[in-house]
Design an enzyme around this catalytic site. Structure first.
Site, mmCIF file in Angstrom:
data_model
loop_
_atom_site.group_PDB
_atom_site.id
_atom_site.type_symbol
_atom_site.label_atom_id
_atom_site.label_comp_id
_atom_site.label_asym_id
_atom_site.label_seq_id
_atom_site.Cartn_x
_atom_site.Cartn_y
_atom_site.Cartn_z
ATOM 1 N N SER A 150 -30.151 21.155 -20.058
ATOM 2 C CA SER A 150 -29.064 20.495 -20.788
ATOM 3 C C SER A 150 -29.091 20.867 -22.255
ATOM 4 O O SER A 150 -30.142 20.845 -22.890
ATOM 5 C CB SER A 150 -29.183 18.975 -20.664
ATOM 6 O OG SER A 150 -28.862 18.559 -19.379
ATOM 7 N N HIS B 48 -26.413 13.750 -24.640
ATOM 8 C CA HIS B 48 -27.295 12.947 -23.785
ATOM 9 C C HIS B 48 -28.771 13.331 -23.933
ATOM 10 O O HIS B 48 -29.642 12.551 -23.580
ATOM 11 C CB HIS B 48 -26.851 12.992 -22.312
ATOM 12 C CG HIS B 48 -27.113 14.277 -21.610
ATOM 13 N ND1 HIS B 48 -26.152 15.261 -21.489
ATOM 14 C CD2 HIS B 48 -28.211 14.731 -20.976
ATOM 15 C CE1 HIS B 48 -26.661 16.273 -20.810
ATOM 16 N NE2 HIS B 48 -27.911 15.980 -20.495
ATOM 17 N N ASP C 149 -19.802 15.428 -24.898
ATOM 18 C CA ASP C 149 -21.252 15.350 -24.741
ATOM 19 C C ASP C 149 -21.964 16.337 -25.666
ATOM 20 O O ASP C 149 -22.932 16.981 -25.286
ATOM 21 C CB ASP C 149 -21.664 15.585 -23.277
ATOM 22 C CG ASP C 149 -23.126 15.242 -23.013
ATOM 23 O OD1 ASP C 149 -23.680 14.390 -23.724
ATOM 24 O OD2 ASP C 149 -23.721 15.850 -22.097
#
Length: 167
Positions: free
Chosen positions: A155, A46, A76
């Site tokens: 992230s 992402h 992911d």
């Protein structure tokens, strides 16, 4: 132990064009970890999804273009290849998740808000978790749930054991 393996990752362009007509800003901002000393980097999908260009910043300040060479949407994950690397690049040590248990200590490493690297400590809260977003379209599987504080920009950064191994 992994400080020199952690990178800042920025994705540019894609669907994140500015309304005022100015050049596009970062589509995604996050972190990553060098897993092979030839410039192969692991991050979250992402962070770079839809980006037309990707830049990584290494521990010594070197900024390099990168490309996506592999993805695992169900986890992911994205694998990047940096086009230029520092002479003293080190790969992080990877560890299997086998043997991990809820309550085990972990450390989240990354570039929250674009600064760092920084670390937050916590424990594993659960293993093998699944996530489905609100519209029901994306399911992530085999996730590690942890309680260490993370912020925008973390992230893609590594979750490590106290011994400095990426899990």
């Amino acid at each position: 132990k992994i400080r020199n393996s952690v990178v800042r990752v920025r994705g540019f362009g894609g669907d994140h064009l500015r309304e005022d007509g100015a050049p596009p800003q970062g589509a995604g901002v996050g972190s990553g970890v060098v897993i092979v000393d030839t410039g192969i980097i692991l991050t979250n999908l992402h962070v770079v999804a839809g980006a037309k260009a990707i830049k990584v910043v290494f521990h010594d300040g070197l900024e390099a273009d990168a490309i996506v060479t592999g993805v695992q949407p169900e986890h992911d994950l994205a694998v990047l290849q940096a086009k230029t690397i520092p002479d003293d690049l080190y790969a992080a040590t990877l560890r299997s998740t086998q043997g991990l248990r809820p309550g085990d200590p972990v450390i989240a490493v990354g570039f929250p808000f674009g600064i760092g690297p920084s670390v937050s400590t916590g424990v594993i809260s659960g293993l093998g978790r699944e996530y489905q977003n609100a519209d029901g379209k994306r399911i992530l599987t085999n996730l590690i749930q942890f309680d260490a504080a993370v912020n925008p920009g973390n992230s893609g950064g590594p979750l490590i054991t106290p011994e400095g191994e990426v899990i």
